[in-house]
Write a protein that holds these residues in place. Structure first.
Motif, PDB file in Angstrom:
ATOM      1  N   LYS A   2      22.528  38.551  18.048  1.00 38.27           N
ATOM      2  CA  LYS A   2      23.756  37.810  18.347  1.00 38.27           C
ATOM      3  C   LYS A   2      24.817  38.174  17.316  1.00 38.27           C
ATOM      4  CE  LYS A   2      22.158  35.056  21.706  1.00 38.27           C
ATOM      5  NZ  LYS A   2      22.743  34.989  23.057  1.00 38.27           N
ATOM      6  N   ASP A   3      26.055  37.892  17.658  1.00 36.33           N
ATOM      7  CA  ASP A   3      27.175  38.077  16.726  1.00 36.33           C
ATOM      8  C   ASP A   3      27.195  39.476  16.122  1.00 36.33           C
ATOM      9  OD1 ASP A   3      28.028  35.507  17.210  1.00 36.33           O
ATOM     10  OD2 ASP A   3      26.986  34.650  15.493  1.00 36.33           O
ATOM     11  N   ILE A   4      27.118  40.471  16.987  1.00 35.92           N
ATOM     12  CA  ILE A   4      27.046  41.866  16.547  1.00 35.92           C
ATOM     13  C   ILE A   4      28.456  42.399  16.287  1.00 35.92           C
ATOM     14  CG2 ILE A   4      26.179  44.165  17.162  1.00 35.92           C
ATOM     15  CD1 ILE A   4      24.308  42.649  19.162  1.00 35.92           C
ATOM     16  N   VAL A   5      28.560  43.286  15.309  1.00 34.39           N
ATOM     17  CA  VAL A   5      29.813  43.979  15.008  1.00 34.39           C
ATOM     18  C   VAL A   5      29.677  45.405  15.531  1.00 34.39           C
ATOM     19  CG1 VAL A   5      31.469  44.614  13.226  1.00 34.39           C
ATOM     20  CG2 VAL A   5      30.068  42.545  12.947  1.00 34.39           C
ATOM     21  N   VAL A   6      30.572  45.798  16.428  1.00 31.04           N
ATOM     22  CA  VAL A   6      30.438  47.056  17.151  1.00 31.04           C
ATOM     23  C   VAL A   6      31.540  48.033  16.744  1.00 31.04           C
ATOM     24  CG1 VAL A   6      30.550  48.130  19.451  1.00 31.04           C
ATOM     25  CG2 VAL A   6      29.299  45.972  19.125  1.00 31.04           C
ATOM     26  N   GLY A  37      25.472  43.794   5.193  1.00 35.35           N
ATOM     27  CA  GLY A  37      24.448  42.851   5.621  1.00 35.35           C
ATOM     28  C   GLY A  37      24.667  42.214   6.973  1.00 35.35           C
ATOM     29  N   LEU A  38      25.590  42.731   7.762  1.00 34.35           N
ATOM     30  CA  LEU A  38      25.843  42.169   9.092  1.00 34.35           C
ATOM     31  C   LEU A  38      25.223  43.060  10.166  1.00 34.35           C
ATOM     32  CD1 LEU A  38      29.579  41.061   8.812  1.00 34.35           C
ATOM     33  CD2 LEU A  38      27.529  39.713   8.387  1.00 34.35           C
ATOM     34  N   PRO A  39      24.759  42.469  11.269  1.00 29.38           N
ATOM     35  CA  PRO A  39      24.214  43.290  12.354  1.00 29.38           C
ATOM     36  C   PRO A  39      25.328  44.096  13.009  1.00 29.38           C
ATOM     37  CG  PRO A  39      24.380  40.999  13.058  1.00 29.38           C
ATOM     38  CD  PRO A  39      24.717  41.018  11.591  1.00 29.38           C
ATOM     39  N   SER A  40      25.122  45.392  13.081  1.00 28.13           N
ATOM     40  CA  SER A  40      26.158  46.255  13.642  1.00 28.13           C
ATOM     41  C   SER A  40      25.534  47.237  14.613  1.00 28.13           C
ATOM     42  CB  SER A  40      26.904  47.008  12.533  1.00 28.13           C
ATOM     43  OG  SER A  40      26.049  47.932  11.903  1.00 28.13           O
ATOM     44  N   CYS A  41      26.396  47.847  15.427  1.00 30.37           N
ATOM     45  CA  CYS A  41      25.923  48.785  16.440  1.00 30.37           C
ATOM     46  C   CYS A  41      27.022  49.804  16.710  1.00 30.37           C
ATOM     47  CB  CYS A  41      25.571  48.035  17.724  1.00 30.37           C
ATOM     48  SG  CYS A  41      24.889  49.066  19.041  1.00 30.37           S
ATOM     49  N   VAL A  42      26.640  51.061  16.814  1.00 31.34           N
ATOM     50  CA  VAL A  42      27.596  52.099  17.177  1.00 31.34           C
ATOM     51  C   VAL A  42      27.402  52.445  18.651  1.00 31.34           C
ATOM     52  CG1 VAL A  42      26.078  53.930  16.296  1.00 31.34           C
ATOM     53  CG2 VAL A  42      28.490  54.402  16.665  1.00 31.34           C
ATOM     54  N   ASN A 113      27.351  39.736  23.454  1.00 35.83           N
ATOM     55  CA  ASN A 113      26.847  39.266  22.161  1.00 35.83           C
ATOM     56  C   ASN A 113      27.622  39.832  20.982  1.00 35.83           C
ATOM     57  OD1 ASN A 113      24.326  37.623  22.824  1.00 35.83           O
ATOM     58  ND2 ASN A 113      23.943  39.497  23.985  1.00 35.83           N
ATOM     59  N   THR A 114      28.825  40.309  21.253  1.00 38.97           N
ATOM     60  CA  THR A 114      29.634  40.939  20.214  1.00 38.97           C
ATOM     61  C   THR A 114      30.605  39.937  19.607  1.00 38.97           C
ATOM     62  OG1 THR A 114      29.457  43.145  21.181  1.00 38.97           O
ATOM     63  CG2 THR A 114      31.364  42.731  19.794  1.00 38.97           C
ATOM     64  N   ARG A 115      30.582  39.874  18.291  1.00 37.93           N
ATOM     65  CA  ARG A 115      31.499  38.993  17.566  1.00 37.93           C
ATOM     66  C   ARG A 115      32.773  39.723  17.133  1.00 37.93           C
ATOM     67  NH1 ARG A 115      30.242  35.835  11.890  1.00 37.93           N
ATOM     68  NH2 ARG A 115      32.079  34.487  11.876  1.00 37.93           N
ATOM     69  N   ALA A 116      32.627  41.017  16.866  1.00 33.85           N
ATOM     70  CA  ALA A 116      33.785  41.824  16.463  1.00 33.85           C
ATOM     71  C   ALA A 116      33.564  43.248  16.936  1.00 33.85           C
ATOM     72  CB  ALA A 116      33.973  41.800  14.947  1.00 33.85           C
ATOM     73  N   VAL A 117      34.654  43.893  17.352  1.00 32.73           N
ATOM     74  CA  VAL A 117      34.584  45.289  17.779  1.00 32.73           C
ATOM     75  C   VAL A 117      35.753  46.037  17.162  1.00 32.73           C
ATOM     76  CG1 VAL A 117      35.910  44.846  19.902  1.00 32.73           C
ATOM     77  CG2 VAL A 117      34.424  46.858  19.764  1.00 32.73           C
ATOM     78  N   CYS A 118      35.506  47.278  16.784  1.00 34.55           N
ATOM     79  CA  CYS A 118      36.565  48.155  16.302  1.00 34.55           C
ATOM     80  C   CYS A 118      36.609  49.384  17.198  1.00 34.55           C
ATOM     81  CB  CYS A 118      36.297  48.566  14.854  1.00 34.55           C
ATOM     82  SG  CYS A 118      37.611  49.584  14.131  1.00 34.55           S
ATOM     83  N   PHE A 119      37.787  49.667  17.742  1.00 33.61           N
ATOM     84  CA  PHE A 119      37.977  50.836  18.596  1.00 33.61           C
ATOM     85  C   PHE A 119      39.285  51.505  18.202  1.00 33.61           C
ATOM     86  CE2 PHE A 119      40.369  47.526  20.608  1.00 33.61           C
ATOM     87  CZ  PHE A 119      41.426  48.146  21.254  1.00 33.61           C
ATOM     88  N   GLY A 120      39.437  52.764  18.582  1.00 32.49           N
ATOM     89  CA  GLY A 120      40.630  53.501  18.199  1.00 32.49           C
ATOM     90  C   GLY A 120      41.344  54.109  19.382  1.00 32.49           C
ATOM     91  N   SER A 121      42.378  54.879  19.080  1.00 31.97           N
ATOM     92  CA  SER A 121      43.138  55.560  20.130  1.00 31.97           C
ATOM     93  C   SER A 121      42.522  56.906  20.496  1.00 31.97           C
ATOM     94  CB  SER A 121      44.593  55.750  19.693  1.00 31.97           C
ATOM     95  OG  SER A 121      44.667  56.320  18.397  1.00 31.97           O
ATOM     96  N   LEU A 122      41.835  57.558  19.538  1.00 31.05           N
ATOM     97  CA  LEU A 122      41.312  58.892  19.803  1.00 31.05           C
ATOM     98  C   LEU A 122      40.310  58.889  20.955  1.00 31.05           C
ATOM     99  CD1 LEU A 122      41.127  61.878  19.105  1.00 31.05           C
ATOM    100  CD2 LEU A 122      39.467  61.291  17.314  1.00 31.05           C
ATOM    101  N   ALA A 123      39.390  57.912  20.976  1.00 28.84           N
ATOM    102  CA  ALA A 123      38.358  57.864  22.015  1.00 28.84           C
ATOM    103  C   ALA A 123      38.922  57.507  23.381  1.00 28.84           C
ATOM    104  CB  ALA A 123      37.266  56.866  21.630  1.00 28.84           C
ATOM    105  N   GLN A 124      40.217  57.183  23.439  1.00 24.30           N
ATOM    106  CA  GLN A 124      40.839  56.856  24.717  1.00 24.30           C
ATOM    107  C   GLN A 124      41.622  58.030  25.311  1.00 24.30           C
ATOM    108  OE1 GLN A 124      42.441  52.711  25.118  1.00 24.30           O
ATOM    109  NE2 GLN A 124      42.280  52.736  22.888  1.00 24.30           N
ATOM    110  N   ARG A 125      41.460  59.217  24.735  1.00 20.40           N
ATOM    111  CA  ARG A 125      42.205  60.378  25.247  1.00 20.40           C
ATOM    112  C   ARG A 125      41.725  60.775  26.635  1.00 20.40           C
ATOM    113  NH1 ARG A 125      39.894  65.554  21.678  1.00 20.40           N
ATOM    114  NH2 ARG A 125      37.726  65.409  22.368  1.00 20.40           N
ATOM    115  N   ASN A 126      40.470  60.409  26.985  1.00 22.06           N
ATOM    116  CA  ASN A 126      39.921  60.709  28.303  1.00 22.06           C
ATOM    117  C   ASN A 126      39.728  59.414  29.070  1.00 22.06           C
ATOM    118  OD1 ASN A 126      37.411  60.988  30.187  1.00 22.06           O
ATOM    119  ND2 ASN A 126      38.079  63.088  29.866  1.00 22.06           N
ATOM    120  N   VAL A 127      39.988  59.433  30.371  1.00 26.58           N
ATOM    121  CA  VAL A 127      39.975  58.215  31.179  1.00 26.58           C
ATOM    122  C   VAL A 127      38.600  57.554  31.215  1.00 26.58           C
ATOM    123  CG1 VAL A 127      39.548  59.448  33.354  1.00 26.58           C
ATOM    124  CG2 VAL A 127      40.711  57.218  33.381  1.00 26.58           C
ATOM    125  N   VAL A 128      37.514  58.332  31.166  1.00 27.90           N
ATOM    126  CA  VAL A 128      36.173  57.740  31.262  1.00 27.90           C
ATOM    127  C   VAL A 128      35.916  56.808  30.081  1.00 27.90           C
ATOM    128  CG1 VAL A 128      33.694  58.196  31.338  1.00 27.90           C
ATOM    129  CG2 VAL A 128      35.273  59.680  32.594  1.00 27.90           C
TER     130      VAL A 128
END
Length: 292
Positions: A2-6, A37-42, A113-128
């Protein structure tokens, strides 16, 4: 869990002068969050190739949780050249695995189950991958304490105003550096005012909880409604700056989630980023005086 940081987006190999190192902002972010010390996932995608195998093996060896899909595209690589000041220059290969991250049932469960997510602009260059990121944000809990971090990453023209506007509307924390802020403000039509005023405009226009502005050797700011925290950048012997911004974001978000006040989280972020600059590559082991 629970409360995963992605950390969501590109997972790739940075091909540096001394050899290749695992990289990509989301993997860097998730790794450093885990060190606090926080649960994270890539979340990303790799190819059915030896480079993809190595990325997954490397992430597993670091004890990092992942949802990395295999897709019929080559694993991403970035050619990195370091100039005399330690500043990296990137050549990012196109039409690779992380451009094609699929939205899966497992990803839908992770979002819930995600408490926080970090995303960027680079990974959005493709529509998929762009549509997968947006679906993930839609599936996250609509709690007021969820953190949605948009880390602007303007590389090689892989961005446009529509993607930036949509991402700023979707996030509640914006992370941007001084060069990116100049570019964004020109695109948005207010180039003639100073950096701080630009930040106040963005904070209000997009109703943000926080705006983080990093200015390299000239310090960093954290803007919140009605307040601003400024800290100078420590003088250190720089090995390279690869991943320094990602470690800053990770340390800051991890400590905000732990309940630290903004000035304390900001201080830990500055110290973490400075330490990463003294090491080669983006994922050094942090000293205990930072993580504890």
């Amino acid at each position: 869990m629970k409360d995963i940081v992605v950390g969501m987006g590109e997972a790739l190999w940075d091909v540096l002068p001394e050899g290749k190192k695992i990289g990509g902002a989301p993997a860097n972010f998730a790794y450093h969050v885990s060190q606090f010390g926080l649960p994270s996932c890539v979340v990303s995608a790799v190819g059915n190739d030896p480079l993809g195998n190595e990325i997954i093996d490397n992430i597993v060896s670091k004890g990092l949780n992942h949802l990395i899909e295999r897709v019929p595209y080559p694993t991403g690589t970035v050619q990195v050249e370091i100039d005399q000041a330690g500043i990296p220059q990137y050549e990012i290969k196109e039409n690779v695995a992380w451009d094609n991250i699929p939205y899966t049932e497992e990803l839908d469960k992770l979002a819930a189950n995600t408490r926080a997510v970090c995303f960027g602009s680079l990974a959005q260059r493709n529509v998929v991958s762009r549509e997968t990121i947006n679906r993930f944000l839609d599936a996250m809990p609509k709690k007021g304490d969820s953190l949605v971090v948009f880390d602007v990453n303007l590389r090689q023209g892989f961005y446009n105003k529509e993607i930036l506007c949509n991402s700023m509307e979707r996030c509640n924390i914006l992370k941007i550096n001084d060069e990116e802020l100049v570019t964004v403000s020109r695109m948005f039509g207010y180039p003639g005012i100073d950096l701080q005023d630009k930040c106040w405009i963005l904070l209000g226009k997009y109703n943000l909880k926080m705006l983080i502005l990093t200015c390299g050797i000239n310090g960093s700011y954290v803007f919140t409604p009605g307040n601003v925290s400024f800290l100078p950048t420590p003088m250190v012997e720089v090995a390279d700056t690869v991943g320094a911004g990602d470690s800053f974001t990770a340390a800051f978000i991890a400590n905000i989630l732990k309940g630290k006040p903004v000035p304390e989280a900001h201080s830990l972020a500055v110290r973490t980023s400075a330490f990463v600059c003294t090491k080669n590559g983006a994922m050094p082991i942090l000293p205990s005086e930072l993580t504890e």
